[in-house]
Design a protein around this motif. Structure first.
Motif, PDB file in Angstrom:
ATOM      1  N   SER A 132       0.799  -1.223   0.000  1.00 17.37           N
ATOM      2  CA  SER A 132       0.000   0.000   0.000  1.00 17.37           C
ATOM      3  C   SER A 132       0.832   1.274   0.000  1.00 17.37           C
ATOM      4  O   SER A 132       0.394   2.281  -0.532  1.00 17.37           O
ATOM      5  N   GLY A 133       2.041   1.240   0.562  1.00 19.49           N
ATOM      6  CA  GLY A 133       2.771   2.498   0.628  1.00 19.49           C
ATOM      7  C   GLY A 133       4.261   2.410   0.458  1.00 19.49           C
ATOM      8  O   GLY A 133       4.938   3.423   0.362  1.00 19.49           O
ATOM      9  N   PHE A 134       4.804   1.226   0.395  1.00 15.21           N
ATOM     10  CA  PHE A 134       6.252   1.049   0.354  1.00 15.21           C
ATOM     11  C   PHE A 134       6.673   0.855  -1.094  1.00 15.21           C
ATOM     12  O   PHE A 134       6.462  -0.198  -1.671  1.00 15.21           O
ATOM     13  N   GLN A 135       7.269   1.869  -1.724  1.00 15.20           N
ATOM     14  CA  GLN A 135       7.590   1.804  -3.138  1.00 15.20           C
ATOM     15  C   GLN A 135       9.041   1.418  -3.392  1.00 15.20           C
ATOM     16  O   GLN A 135       9.352   0.810  -4.401  1.00 15.20           O
ATOM     17  N   GLU A 136       9.942   1.767  -2.523  1.00 13.74           N
ATOM     18  CA  GLU A 136      11.349   1.455  -2.731  1.00 13.74           C
ATOM     19  C   GLU A 136      11.667   0.088  -2.159  1.00 13.74           C
ATOM     20  O   GLU A 136      11.320  -0.222  -1.026  1.00 13.74           O
ATOM     21  N   GLY A 137      12.332  -0.745  -2.937  1.00 10.53           N
ATOM     22  CA  GLY A 137      12.668  -2.093  -2.509  1.00 10.53           C
ATOM     23  C   GLY A 137      13.793  -2.101  -1.487  1.00 10.53           C
ATOM     24  O   GLY A 137      14.615  -1.192  -1.418  1.00 10.53           O
ATOM     25  N   GLU A 138      13.830  -3.139  -0.674  1.00 12.02           N
ATOM     26  CA  GLU A 138      14.873  -3.347   0.313  1.00 12.02           C
ATOM     27  C   GLU A 138      15.636  -4.621  -0.029  1.00 12.02           C
ATOM     28  O   GLU A 138      15.040  -5.633  -0.386  1.00 12.02           O
ATOM     29  N   ASP A 185      10.152  -5.919  -2.463  1.00 15.31           N
ATOM     30  CA  ASP A 185       9.577  -4.687  -2.985  1.00 15.31           C
ATOM     31  C   ASP A 185       8.085  -4.899  -3.217  1.00 15.31           C
ATOM     32  O   ASP A 185       7.501  -5.898  -2.771  1.00 15.31           O
ATOM     33  N   ALA A 186       7.461  -3.949  -3.915  1.00 18.98           N
ATOM     34  CA  ALA A 186       6.012  -4.016  -4.110  1.00 18.98           C
ATOM     35  C   ALA A 186       5.611  -5.235  -4.934  1.00 18.98           C
ATOM     36  O   ALA A 186       4.547  -5.818  -4.710  1.00 18.98           O
ATOM     37  N   LEU A 187       6.433  -5.646  -5.910  1.00 20.16           N
ATOM     38  CA  LEU A 187       6.108  -6.829  -6.702  1.00 20.16           C
ATOM     39  C   LEU A 187       6.131  -8.083  -5.831  1.00 20.16           C
ATOM     40  O   LEU A 187       5.242  -8.942  -5.941  1.00 20.16           O
ATOM     41  N   SER A 188       7.125  -8.190  -4.962  1.00 23.39           N
ATOM     42  CA  SER A 188       7.161  -9.321  -4.029  1.00 23.39           C
ATOM     43  C   SER A 188       5.941  -9.314  -3.122  1.00 23.39           C
ATOM     44  O   SER A 188       5.324 -10.362  -2.876  1.00 23.39           O
ATOM     45  N   CYS A 192      -6.295  -0.694  -6.830  1.00 29.16           N
ATOM     46  CA  CYS A 192      -5.749  -0.291  -8.131  1.00 29.16           C
ATOM     47  C   CYS A 192      -4.736   0.847  -7.985  1.00 29.16           C
ATOM     48  O   CYS A 192      -3.737   0.893  -8.717  1.00 29.16           O
ATOM     49  N   ARG A 193      -4.974   1.760  -7.058  1.00 28.32           N
ATOM     50  CA  ARG A 193      -4.012   2.850  -6.847  1.00 28.32           C
ATOM     51  C   ARG A 193      -2.672   2.321  -6.354  1.00 28.32           C
ATOM     52  O   ARG A 193      -1.623   2.903  -6.664  1.00 28.32           O
ATOM     53  N   THR A 194      -2.685   1.227  -5.594  1.00 31.83           N
ATOM     54  CA  THR A 194      -1.417   0.678  -5.105  1.00 31.83           C
ATOM     55  C   THR A 194      -0.584   0.068  -6.223  1.00 31.83           C
ATOM     56  O   THR A 194       0.612  -0.162  -6.033  1.00 31.83           O
ATOM     57  N   MET A 240      -3.789   6.482 -13.411  1.00 30.10           N
ATOM     58  CA  MET A 240      -4.257   5.568 -12.369  1.00 30.10           C
ATOM     59  C   MET A 240      -5.285   6.239 -11.468  1.00 30.10           C
ATOM     60  O   MET A 240      -6.191   5.585 -10.951  1.00 30.10           O
ATOM     61  N   PHE A 241      -5.163   7.564 -11.282  1.00 25.13           N
ATOM     62  CA  PHE A 241      -6.185   8.296 -10.524  1.00 25.13           C
ATOM     63  C   PHE A 241      -7.514   8.260 -11.274  1.00 25.13           C
ATOM     64  O   PHE A 241      -8.584   8.079 -10.670  1.00 25.13           O
TER      65      PHE A 241
END
Length: 674
Positions: free
Chosen positions: A65-71, A83-86, A485-487, A507-508
């Motif tokens: 929902s809010g974490f865009q940068e991967g670790e 990351d968001a894909l994971s 969908c926004r995520t 997307m909005f």
């Protein structure tokens, strides 16, 4: 290096996911250590499995929902990336894994083999989690192979049954074939300066290797075999979350916005169209309810493939609307399918535990005897058929919009592909509705057609709760579709390569459109609920009496007077008989007062009948001929060895590598001379 002492804000998500994987591994280990004490093994497996799912959800939901940068972190010698894909592909793993675990408590009960089940089930969840976190090819392949081996043990759980052993071996061979193709993909794809033609072969290897897991057409042969053999909680996990990892592998390892997106677009679109139509036609002709659901999974993975195909074709042609709607529809469809197919497989497991049957033509009348299970199955069937106002409609609507955008803006091949997509999606949706009308009607409506169905009772509370949780989450996706969908915005921007501001704006707009559809769906549901309540309160305060009805000569309806599932869809299967090629057995009534008549129709899998069975027969014949060389004579073996040595010497002399010294500053190269 080890984890830092001071945890950064983004690292907590990765740590939670790793903790979930460790809990799964500990649960599997504990279940096997206490295997001789079945209650202790089951309790350890259940508690650590549920704890791992809760911990994983705590990490995946905020990340999506809010974490865009991967670790990315290294722990001992292993590398992990999150990351968001994971998070998107791990979310169904934890949701379906937790629901399947609750269902398995009642499904196995006091079975002596429950400890063995919990051991392999936890290890499967741990391996699936590792697949979504692995960084290097070696680690990814190790996790992929572990996932295949552990799930093979679950498919072969009832190993004393002959059909189960056959299905398990087919599944294991598919896993090993996929792993071999992925090894070749990583080896050849890692080469420097790969020529374009050779890169096409690398992409084909990746699509085939991951497609074996995702159930792409022709490569899906293990799905209709493994699901009827595996326990229902395993089928729910595999269909709801494991096959999604095939798409994850393609998106993670192959696709990039600066790569040949057109190749991926047309590949996904063609495979998706073939999978959607082929899967729904195969499902239409099935009698086994779990086999029907497995074929439906092929269809739904095809629909997701259509969404990705349209999205990547939109990238190639610079069409942001087509790209955003296509990819968003595919991602949303993966989540919807996970919830709905997980609930349907768990319902099938409850039916099997109550009756011991999966043959739809021998069931019937279970809605009165199992109202909770029947209600979940009916609503999930309506939704997965893509009918409004349920959540399954939302994703297919977005894919329709992507196809219509291609029709409006495209020309040539893009226009033709988009038109074909609209037609194929409409046909698939209509056939899917027929498939689930058959399944729901044959299993839950009418009168019972066997003694086992007549004596069925509702299953334990835990099994009902697991089904209801997934159905409630599916209903929640109706209201939550705009937010979900926004995520997807950072994922779509990453895979499409369009400017972030343009993607955010589109997307909005997409979220606003889905919000209006969600509002319409909510109003429709409220009106329907109000009408239902009004109908239920009509008899209050009125005198009612029971009188005989006009029965046309029959005093009591029986199961012999109703349609079976096979009879209901017989006009459709007859229309497509040129493709399905069913085998029919008919016993016609004879005499003035016939006492015996029957009709049976068996349809084999299209790919198995047309491709794999002839291929395996040819391989068997060739193996028999090669077997003649194993004559047992030493001089024959020596001759073969001498010929092999001569061939290698000839290769070495004809193709020699010569290094040439080049002037300083010019990069070295190796030239091959003949």
């Amino acid at each position: 290096m080890y984890f830092k002492t001071l945890i950064q804000p983004g690292e907590i998500f990765l740590i939670l996911i790793l903790t979930a994987a460790l809990l799964f591994a500990a649960g599997g280990t504990g279940a096997f250590l206490f295997l001789s004490r079945k209650r202790s093994a089951s309790r350890i497996g259940i508690l650590l499995c549920l704890a791992g799912c809760v911990c994983g959800l705590a990490g995946a939901l905020p990340a999506l929902s809010g974490f865009q940068e991967g670790e990315q972190r290294v722990w001992w010698t292993l590398s992990f990336s999150f990351d968001a894909l994971s998070a998107l592909f791990l979310l169904p793993v934890f949701l379906i894994g937790g629901a399947a675990a609750l269902h398995a408590i009642g499904y196995f009960g006091e079975s002596s083999a429950a400890g063995r089940f919990w051991g392999f089930f936890n290890f499967t969840l741990a391996a699936m989690t590792w697949v979504a976190l692995a960084v290097t090819p070696v680690e990814f392949l190790t996790a992929w192979e572990l996932m295949g081996v552990m799930s093979f043990a679950l498919v072969a759980f009832d190993w004393k049954e002959k059909e189960t052993v056959r299905a398990a071996w087919i599944y294991l061979l598919s896993c090993q074939a996929g792993a071999a193709l992925l090894i070749l993909m990583f080896v050849y794809g890692a080469s420097e300066n790969v020529p374009p033609a050779f890169m096409g072969a690398v992409i084909a290897l990746g699509l085939a290797g991951f497609g074996l897991k995702a159930g792409f057409p022709v490569l899906h042969v293990w799905l209709p075999e493994a699901h009827p053999a595996a326990p229902a909680p395993v089928s729910a996990l595999m269909s709801g979350s494991m096959i999604n990892l095939g798409f994850y592998g393609i998106l993670r390892m192959l696709v990039s916005s600066d790569g040949p997106v057109g190749v991926f677009g047309w590949s996904f679109l063609c495979l998706g169209l073939a999978g959607a139509l082929g899967g729904v036609l195969s499902a239409l002709a099935q009698r086994n309810v779990k086999r029907l659901l497995a074929c439906s999974s092929v269809e739904n993975m095809g629909i997701a493939g259509i969404g990705f195909g349209l999205g990547f074709l939109g990238v190639e042609h610079g069409n942001l609307v087509m790209a955003a709607f296509g990819c968003a529809g595919a991602f949303l469809h993966i989540l919807n399918h996970a919830l709905l197919k997980g609930a349907l497989f768990l319902c099938a497991g409850s039916v099997f535990r109550a009756t011991g049957l999966l043959d739809m033509d021998r069931l019937g009348g279970l809605l009165k005897r199992m109202p909770w299970t029947g209600s979940v199955f009916l609503f999930s069937s309506l939704s997965i058929s893509g009918l409004p106002p349920f959540n399954g409609f939302f994703a297919e609507f977005l894919i329709y919009m992507a196809a219509l955008a291609g029709v409006a803006a495209g020309s040539g091949a893009l226009f033709a592909g988009s038109v074909l997509t609209v037609v194929a999606l409409a046909l698939t949706g209509g056939l899917a509705a027929a498939v689930f009308v058959k399944a729901a009607g044959a299993v839950f409506l009418g009168e019972p057609r066997s003694k086992e169905a007549a004596e069925a009772v509702e299953r334990p509370l835990g099994m009902r709760i697991s089904q209801m949780v997934l159905l409630i989450l599916a209903f929640g996706m109706v209201a939550g579709a705009p937010l979900v969908c926004r995520t997807f915005t950072p994922l779509i921007q990453h895979f499409t390569g369009f400017p972030p501001e343009a993607v955010e704006t589109e997307m909005f707009r997409l979220a606003g459109l889905t919000a209006r559809i969600a509002l319409f769906s909510g109003v429709t549901v409220l009106v329907a609920a109000g009408l239902l309540i009004y109908r239920l309160t009509l008899p209050n305060g009125r005198r009612s009496s029971v009188r005989p009805t006009w029965d046309c000569g029959f005093s009591e309806p029986t199961a012999r007077m109703e349609y079976t599932g096979s009879a209901l869809v017989q006009p459709l299967t007859g229309f497509f008989s040129g493709i399905l090629r069913p085998k029919r057995t008919v016993r016609r009534p004879e005499g003035f007062f016939p006492v015996d008549a029957g009709f049976e129709e068996v349809t084999e899998d299209l790919a198995e009948r047309g491709i794999w069975r002839p291929l395996f027969s040819f391989a068997g014949r060739m193996a028999d001929r090669i077997h003649r060389f194993q004559s047992g004579f030493l001089h024959v073996y020596l001759l073969v060895m001498v010929l092999a040595v001569l061939a290698m010497l000839a290769w070495g002399f004809l193709f020699r590598e010569e290094k040439r010294d080049l002037p300083s500053g010019e990069p070295g190269r190796i030239e091959v001379t003949e």
